[in-house]
Design an enzyme around this catalytic site. Structure first.
Site, short mmCIF file in Angstrom:
data_model
loop_
_atom_site.label_atom_id
_atom_site.label_comp_id
_atom_site.label_asym_id
_atom_site.label_seq_id
_atom_site.Cartn_x
_atom_site.Cartn_y
_atom_site.Cartn_z
CE LYS A 209 -4.36 -1.76 1.75
NZ LYS A 209 -5.36 -1.76 2.81
CE LYS B 186 -6.19 -9.33 -0.83
NZ LYS B 186 -6.61 -9.23 0.52
CE LYS C 2 -12.49 -4.80 1.54
NZ LYS C 2 -13.13 -5.46 2.66
P1 AMP Z 1 -10.41 -7.46 3.93
O1 AMP Z 1 -11.25 -7.42 2.71
O2 AMP Z 1 -8.97 -7.20 3.61
O3 AMP Z 1 -10.95 -6.69 5.09
O4 AMP Z 1 -10.44 -8.99 4.37
C1 AMP Z 1 -11.45 -9.54 5.15
C2 AMP Z 1 -11.29 -11.03 5.21
O5 AMP Z 1 -11.49 -11.62 3.92
C3 AMP Z 1 -9.89 -11.49 5.66
O6 AMP Z 1 -10.02 -12.64 6.47
C4 AMP Z 1 -9.21 -11.83 4.37
O7 AMP Z 1 -8.19 -12.77 4.55
C5 AMP Z 1 -10.36 -12.39 3.54
N1 AMP Z 1 -10.11 -12.19 2.12
C6 AMP Z 1 -10.03 -11.01 1.46
N2 AMP Z 1 -9.80 -11.20 0.14
C7 AMP Z 1 -9.72 -12.56 -0.05
C8 AMP Z 1 -9.50 -13.40 -1.18
N3 AMP Z 1 -9.31 -12.90 -2.39
N4 AMP Z 1 -9.50 -14.74 -0.98
C9 AMP Z 1 -9.70 -15.26 0.24
N5 AMP Z 1 -9.91 -14.52 1.34
C10 AMP Z 1 -9.93 -13.18 1.22
#
Ligand code: AMP
Ligand code: TRP
Length: 334
Positions: A115, A197, A200
């Site tokens: 980031k 990965k 969003k």
């Molecule tokens: P975040 O969107 O970064 O707040 O992530 C929230 C949760 O979703 C965390 O446990 C991440 O590890 C999981 N997560 C986010 N993106 C992915 C992805 N592409 N594949 C699997 N898990 C994800």
């Protein structure tokens, strides 16, 4: 005698619309854990402001994430569901833990490096300190287990290091939490660049599927998902696009990788993609309906987050007081 249930803590940031990656990597597994564990599921809005958020959008998304938790099947009677900024112990304990964290170890976090390379000099201090807030989230509930996707493993390791450091410096205070990273769905990849990965925060909407994407959008995005010219449905690193679609189908339907490979033998990708899209639509459509119902019932949603915040505050303030006492702060009263 009833054995005390082990504690789980996890959270998702309301920093963008949730994706299929959030659903398969996190939420779907949370639902499975709720009977065996004492679970705290939090909408981590304090984390979300480490990058600039539009206030109106932040408000909308915070409630939407909460509604998605409920719609995905997390039972508010069995679990503590709440919004991070409603519970002031998180930020308070994070300050304390910050004073036991080295800037060097924070600078080495992959997510920070990624980031900060995007934002350059104007990267905010919150982004550097973010893993300490995450450690605070986990440690103030004395969590045993933290279900997250693979991308969060490094932050969990830091949390464990901080817990051990504090325990060694004073006396045993925190459990050393374990990451819980289930195989199915642990890392859902970008549909356009399947070596990254699914996120969003991507600029290209075709690269992700949102939990709230309408069925026709899901079908279109899957039909446009990048594959390859090999033409064989095979779970292989040489075919990252196809591998990712297999992962998605496996995580949703529970069909094994071999079963999927055998089913589409000699068929190319067309039917396979149609089936992947249908599996996603069948999984998400009922959730979307419920999310909309819940969001329309403001009183219900408010009653859930109020109750959640009260319980979370009660539990976490005990740990905060313990930390303050060990550090040497004078208690207001005994
Ligand atoms: P975040 O969107 O970064 O707040 O992530 C929230 C949760 O979703 C965390 O446990 C991440 O590890 C999981 N997560 C986010 N993106 C992915 C992805 N592409 N594949 C699997 N898990 C994800
Ligand atoms: N940092 C996590 C993410 O981006 C979200 C998060 C914040 C979290 N606090 C947490 C996850 C505590 C698990 C436990 O995905």
């Amino acid at each position: 005698m009833d054995e005390k249930k082990k504690v789980i803590f996890s959270g998702i940031q309301p920093s963008g619309n949730l994706t299929l990656g959030n659903y398969l990597g996190a939420l779907k597994n949370w639902v499975k854990l709720q009977d065996q564990y004492d679970c705290y599921y939090c909408v981590v809005d304090l984390h979300a402001i480490t990058v600039r958020q539009e206030p109106k959008e932040l408000r909308r998304r915070t409630l939407e994430v909460l509604a998605i938790y409920l719609a995905a099947g997390i039972d508010p009677e069995k679990n503590t569901i709440f919004i991070q900024s409603h519970v002031p112990t998180h930020a308070e304990a994070a300050w304390l833990l910050n004073c036991y964290t080295y800037t060097g170890e924070l600078g080495r976090m992959t997510q920070f490096k990624d980031k900060s390379s995007r934002y350059g000099e104007s990267v905010c201090a919150g982004l550097l300190n973010y893993p300490v807030l995450m450690a605070s989230d986990i440690l103030i509930y004395n969590a045993d287990l933290v279900p997250v996707g693979k991308d969060q493993k490094q932050h969990l390791e830091l949390t464990r290091d901080l817990a051990e450091r504090f325990n060694n410096l004073y006396s045993p205070t925190f459990n050393i939490p374990e990451p819980y990273i289930p195989e199915a769905g642990a890392k859902i990849m970008d549909l356009q660049e399947p070596t990254k990965k699914m996120s969003k925060s991507s600029d290209n909407p075709n690269s992700y599927i949102l939990i709230m994407d309408p069925p026709e959008v899901i079908r279109r995005k899957i039909s446009r998902a990048v594959t390859d010219s090999i033409g064989v449905v095979k779970y292989s690193d040489e075919q990252p696009g196809v591998k990712n679609l297999i992962t998605i189908l496996n995580a949703i339907t529970g069909m094994t990788i071999e079963e999927i490979e055998n089913k589409y033998q000699g068929q190319g990708y067309a039917q396979f993609k149609v089936d992947v899209a249908e599996a996603i639509v069948n999984e998400l459509e009922p959730i979307q309906k419920k999310v909309n119902e819940i969001l329309n019932d403001k009183e219900y949603i408010e009653s859930i987050y109020k109750k959640g915040a009260e319980k979370a505050y009660y539990v976490s303030s005990k740990m905060l007081r313990k930390m303050q006492k060990k550090i040497g702060f004078i208690p207001v009263s005994k």
